[in-house]
Design a protein around this motif. Structure first.
Motif, PDB file in Angstrom:
ATOM      1  N   PRO A 200       0.828  -1.208   0.000  1.00 17.54           N
ATOM      2  CA  PRO A 200       0.000   0.000   0.000  1.00 17.54           C
ATOM      3  C   PRO A 200       0.864   1.261   0.000  1.00 17.54           C
ATOM      4  O   PRO A 200       2.057   1.213   0.328  1.00 17.54           O
ATOM      5  N   ALA A 201       0.265   2.390  -0.362  1.00 22.11           N
ATOM      6  CA  ALA A 201       0.963   3.662  -0.228  1.00 22.11           C
ATOM      7  C   ALA A 201       1.105   3.983   1.254  1.00 22.11           C
ATOM      8  O   ALA A 201       0.175   3.748   2.041  1.00 22.11           O
ATOM      9  N   PHE A 202       2.258   4.510   1.635  1.00 17.74           N
ATOM     10  CA  PHE A 202       2.505   4.830   3.042  1.00 17.74           C
ATOM     11  C   PHE A 202       2.102   6.281   3.308  1.00 17.74           C
ATOM     12  O   PHE A 202       2.645   7.201   2.682  1.00 17.74           O
ATOM     13  N   PRO A 203       1.186   6.525   4.249  1.00 18.48           N
ATOM     14  CA  PRO A 203       0.822   7.904   4.587  1.00 18.48           C
ATOM     15  C   PRO A 203       1.954   8.608   5.330  1.00 18.48           C
ATOM     16  O   PRO A 203       2.769   7.975   6.000  1.00 18.48           O
ATOM     17  N   LYS A 204       1.982   9.933   5.218  1.00 20.44           N
ATOM     18  CA  LYS A 204       2.971  10.728   5.943  1.00 20.44           C
ATOM     19  C   LYS A 204       2.551  10.853   7.407  1.00 20.44           C
ATOM     20  O   LYS A 204       1.390  11.142   7.700  1.00 20.44           O
ATOM     21  N   VAL A 205       3.518  10.635   8.299  1.00 22.96           N
ATOM     22  CA  VAL A 205       3.226  10.603   9.735  1.00 22.96           C
ATOM     23  C   VAL A 205       4.186  11.524  10.477  1.00 22.96           C
ATOM     24  O   VAL A 205       5.402  11.482  10.255  1.00 22.96           O
ATOM     25  N   PHE A 206       3.626  12.342  11.366  1.00 20.08           N
ATOM     26  CA  PHE A 206       4.442  13.106  12.310  1.00 20.08           C
ATOM     27  C   PHE A 206       4.213  12.526  13.690  1.00 20.08           C
ATOM     28  O   PHE A 206       3.081  12.462  14.170  1.00 20.08           O
ATOM     29  N   ILE A 207       5.294  12.034  14.318  1.00 15.69           N
ATOM     30  CA  ILE A 207       5.183  11.517  15.678  1.00 15.69           C
ATOM     31  C   ILE A 207       5.970  12.442  16.603  1.00 15.69           C
ATOM     32  O   ILE A 207       7.174  12.634  16.439  1.00 15.69           O
ATOM     33  N   GLU A 208       5.277  13.036  17.562  1.00 15.35           N
ATOM     34  CA  GLU A 208       5.856  14.041  18.434  1.00 15.35           C
ATOM     35  C   GLU A 208       6.237  13.423  19.772  1.00 15.35           C
ATOM     36  O   GLU A 208       5.441  12.729  20.400  1.00 15.35           O
ATOM     37  N   ARG A 209       7.436  13.714  20.194  1.00 20.21           N
ATOM     38  CA  ARG A 209       7.977  13.134  21.423  1.00 20.21           C
ATOM     39  C   ARG A 209       7.547  13.939  22.647  1.00 20.21           C
ATOM     40  O   ARG A 209       7.899  15.097  22.813  1.00 20.21           O
ATOM     41  N   SER A 210       6.740  13.331  23.491  1.00 18.75           N
ATOM     42  CA  SER A 210       6.342  13.814  24.815  1.00 18.75           C
ATOM     43  C   SER A 210       5.916  15.284  24.871  1.00 18.75           C
ATOM     44  O   SER A 210       6.401  16.027  25.719  1.00 18.75           O
ATOM     45  N   PRO A 211       5.025  15.746  23.989  1.00 18.57           N
ATOM     46  CA  PRO A 211       4.576  17.135  24.117  1.00 18.57           C
ATOM     47  C   PRO A 211       3.806  17.337  25.415  1.00 18.57           C
ATOM     48  O   PRO A 211       3.119  16.436  25.893  1.00 18.57           O
ATOM     49  N   GLY A 212       3.923  18.522  25.977  1.00 19.62           N
ATOM     50  CA  GLY A 212       3.199  18.844  27.199  1.00 19.62           C
ATOM     51  C   GLY A 212       3.888  18.422  28.477  1.00 19.62           C
ATOM     52  O   GLY A 212       3.383  18.692  29.558  1.00 19.62           O
ATOM     53  N   ILE A 213       5.062  17.788  28.368  1.00 25.67           N
ATOM     54  CA  ILE A 213       5.771  17.386  29.587  1.00 25.67           C
ATOM     55  C   ILE A 213       6.591  18.556  30.138  1.00 25.67           C
ATOM     56  O   ILE A 213       6.784  18.661  31.346  1.00 25.67           O
ATOM     57  N   SER A 214       7.045  19.419  29.243  1.00 25.59           N
ATOM     58  CA  SER A 214       7.899  20.520  29.678  1.00 25.59           C
ATOM     59  C   SER A 214       7.553  21.795  28.936  1.00 25.59           C
ATOM     60  O   SER A 214       7.317  21.778  27.722  1.00 25.59           O
ATOM     61  N   GLY A 215       7.535  22.901  29.648  1.00 30.57           N
ATOM     62  CA  GLY A 215       7.282  24.180  29.022  1.00 30.57           C
ATOM     63  C   GLY A 215       8.406  24.643  28.133  1.00 30.57           C
ATOM     64  O   GLY A 215       8.242  25.576  27.342  1.00 30.57           O
ATOM     65  N   ASP A 216       9.567  23.975  28.212  1.00 31.61           N
ATOM     66  CA  ASP A 216      10.716  24.346  27.387  1.00 31.61           C
ATOM     67  C   ASP A 216      10.569  23.868  25.946  1.00 31.61           C
ATOM     68  O   ASP A 216      11.267  24.339  25.063  1.00 31.61           O
ATOM     69  N   VAL A 217       9.684  22.884  25.717  1.00 31.29           N
ATOM     70  CA  VAL A 217       9.517  22.314  24.383  1.00 31.29           C
ATOM     71  C   VAL A 217       8.070  22.528  23.951  1.00 31.29           C
ATOM     72  O   VAL A 217       7.169  21.844  24.421  1.00 31.29           O
ATOM     73  N   VAL A 218       7.847  23.471  23.072  1.00 25.13           N
ATOM     74  CA  VAL A 218       6.489  23.765  22.612  1.00 25.13           C
ATOM     75  C   VAL A 218       6.169  22.932  21.374  1.00 25.13           C
ATOM     76  O   VAL A 218       5.131  22.298  21.275  1.00 25.13           O
ATOM     77  N   CYS A 219       7.046  22.900  20.426  1.00 30.19           N
ATOM     78  CA  CYS A 219       6.905  22.131  19.189  1.00 30.19           C
ATOM     79  C   CYS A 219       8.244  22.217  18.464  1.00 30.19           C
ATOM     80  O   CYS A 219       8.902  23.252  18.529  1.00 30.19           O
ATOM     81  N   CYS A 220       8.721  21.219  17.850  1.00 33.53           N
ATOM     82  CA  CYS A 220       8.086  19.958  17.506  1.00 33.53           C
ATOM     83  C   CYS A 220       9.156  18.879  17.615  1.00 33.53           C
ATOM     84  O   CYS A 220       9.809  18.546  16.631  1.00 33.53           O
ATOM     85  N   ARG A 221       9.404  18.368  18.800  1.00 32.95           N
ATOM     86  CA  ARG A 221      10.410  17.336  19.019  1.00 32.95           C
ATOM     87  C   ARG A 221       9.908  16.017  18.459  1.00 32.95           C
ATOM     88  O   ARG A 221       8.775  15.611  18.714  1.00 32.95           O
ATOM     89  N   THR A 222      10.749  15.347  17.682  1.00 31.43           N
ATOM     90  CA  THR A 222      10.310  14.134  17.010  1.00 31.43           C
ATOM     91  C   THR A 222      11.455  13.132  16.919  1.00 31.43           C
ATOM     92  O   THR A 222      12.493  13.290  17.554  1.00 31.43           O
ATOM     93  N   PHE A 223      11.256  12.090  16.126  1.00 31.82           N
ATOM     94  CA  PHE A 223      12.197  10.980  16.027  1.00 31.82           C
ATOM     95  C   PHE A 223      12.754  10.891  14.613  1.00 31.82           C
ATOM     96  O   PHE A 223      12.048  11.137  13.635  1.00 31.82           O
ATOM     97  N   GLY A 224      14.021  10.507  14.522  1.00 32.22           N
ATOM     98  CA  GLY A 224      14.639  10.226  13.245  1.00 32.22           C
ATOM     99  C   GLY A 224      14.298   8.818  12.779  1.00 32.22           C
ATOM    100  O   GLY A 224      13.241   8.286  13.114  1.00 32.22           O
ATOM    101  N   PRO A 225      15.202   8.163  12.034  1.00 34.81           N
ATOM    102  CA  PRO A 225      14.880   6.869  11.414  1.00 34.81           C
ATOM    103  C   PRO A 225      14.960   5.662  12.341  1.00 34.81           C
ATOM    104  O   PRO A 225      14.819   4.527  11.868  1.00 34.81           O
ATOM    105  N   VAL A 226      15.196   5.870  13.645  1.00 33.21           N
ATOM    106  CA  VAL A 226      15.231   4.753  14.587  1.00 33.21           C
ATOM    107  C   VAL A 226      14.166   4.951  15.648  1.00 33.21           C
ATOM    108  O   VAL A 226      13.434   5.938  15.648  1.00 33.21           O
ATOM    109  N   ASN A 227      14.045   3.980  16.554  1.00 39.52           N
ATOM    110  CA  ASN A 227      13.108   4.071  17.659  1.00 39.52           C
ATOM    111  C   ASN A 227      11.685   4.263  17.127  1.00 39.52           C
ATOM    112  O   ASN A 227      11.261   3.538  16.244  1.00 39.52           O
TER     113      ASN A 227
END
Length: 380
Positions: A200-227
């Motif tokens: 099938p065609a693969f949809p585009k996905v944004f996976i955000e790492r732990s938003p809302g845990i810290s006021g220092d990170v508003v957007c957009c911490r994410t993951f590279g090609p691992v994990n």
């Protein structure tokens, strides 16, 4: 605050040491860094440099999970409080188990660790640099403590099965370790084999790492090609973070997110009440309140850059338990991702049922729902 004092030595041996472990024999193992480590196996006294390694130990030892553990890092109670509560309810004496800080940030108390006389200290791969700077391995070995590096997080695809096998040797449960590795591999194949056949065609996905845990990170911490980034790919999605980030974690700016305009948005969450400074995270995990989690998820989608995304407009917004990223239960997340990305192709696949079956086969604690949540009509 000093994590441990010599006075805690009196507590050693209170947690599940009624059964005498198998006789130990001198052996050599190779850890995930390629180091050759000599120690007596199975180990009689184990210090877990990350308490979340108990996710694996529990599959290997069951009712005897804490039989030879003499101490552990304080991360389970801080970063995965609901799992900690599950194990505390099943093994009440773990409240007395000595806790340590983290090697990576310099809060690990080696002197107190030596006082517990462990045979082996298990550390995560990301601790290597800090351990080298502190000469921790040399100091531990001088005190008769073998140090073994494991990895379920930095490059889990490469190191997970080896890490399971290493813990199997350390805890004298090699056959059980093989069963765990075989089960995990088979459950991932339920997704990857079908994707390979259907193409099938693969949809585009944004996976955000732990938003809302810290006021220092508003957007957009994410993951590279691992994990989690690799889990997205194995589940049949295209991880947009991999287009920009080469390491495990990194940041996209809001403009990059808007330009990518993903088909699916996933955030990771857990019970982080013990360490969050803003308490806006999505609490998913064992026994989590789905209604409260959906509200938190909806609130996060009100941040700049999110309301106009295709995924948000079309209701393809989800949350996943963050702790799947550091243990070999990743197959559960991969199955749920496949269900979200390709609902018709995987109509018969139920990740919750898979995880329930896994608990019944492998774990000494009961299964509780709550590991995933999706926005529903009317949530936004």
């Amino acid at each position: 605050m000093k994590m441990l004092t010599i006075a805690l030595l009196a507590l050693t041996g209170l947690v599940g040491l009624a059964t005498e472990p198998a006789l130990a024999e001198k052996a050599a193992i190779t850890d995930v860094t390629g180091r050759r480590v000599e120690l007596d196996l199975p180990a009689k006294r184990v210090l877990l440099g990350e308490a979340r390694q108990v996710h694996v130990v529990a599959t290997l030892k069951g009712d005897k999970t804490f039989e030879t553990i003499v101490g552990w890092r304080d991360d389970l109670v801080k970063k995965d409080a609901d799992t900690y509560a599950s194990y505390r309810d099943r093994f009440p004496d773990i409240e007395k188990l000595p806790r340590f800080g983290y090697v990576g940030n310099g809060t690990f108390d080696l002197e107190a660790a030596i006082a517990l006389k462990p045979d082996v200290l298990t550390l995560n791969l990301e601790s290597v640099k800090a351990a080298e700077e502190a000469s921790l391995v040399e100091k531990a070995e001088a005190a008769g403590i073998a140090v073994v590096y494991l990895d379920f997080r930095v490059d889990p695809e490469k190191n997970t099965e080896n890490s399971i096998a290493l813990l199997g040797e350390i805890f004298g449960a090699e056959d059980r370790a093989k069963e765990l590795a075989d089960y995990r591999r088979a459950q991932i194949a339920r997704v990857t084999d079908r994707l390979a056949a259907a193409k099938p065609a693969f949809p585009k996905v944004f996976i955000e790492r732990s938003p809302g845990i810290s006021g220092d990170v508003v957007c957009c911490r994410t993951f590279g090609p691992v994990n989690f980034g690799r889990m997205v790919e194995l589940g049949g999605g295209h991880n947009i973070g991999s287009d920009v980030i080469t390491g495990t974690f990194g940041d996209l700016n809001p403009e990059q997110l808007v330009l990518a305009n993903p088909d699916n948005v996933i955030v990771t969450g857990a019970n982080w009440a013990a360490e969050s400074d803003v308490n806006q995270y999505v609490n998913v995990g064992p026994g989590a309140d789905a209604k409260a989690a959906r509200q938190r998820l909806a609130d996060l989608m009100q941040r700049p850059a999110f309301p106009g995304l295709k995924a948000v407009k079309q209701g393809q917004v989800h949350a996943v338990w963050h702790q799947f990223y550091g243990n070999p239960y990743d197959f559960v997340a991969i199955q749920q991702f496949a269900k979200w990305f390709h609902p018709e192709l995987f109509a018969d696949l139920d990740a919750e049922e898979t995880f329930r079956d896994f608990h019944q086969k492998f774990l000494p604690v009961s299964y509780r729902t709550g590991y995933f949540v999706s926005l529903e009509a009317g949530d936004m």
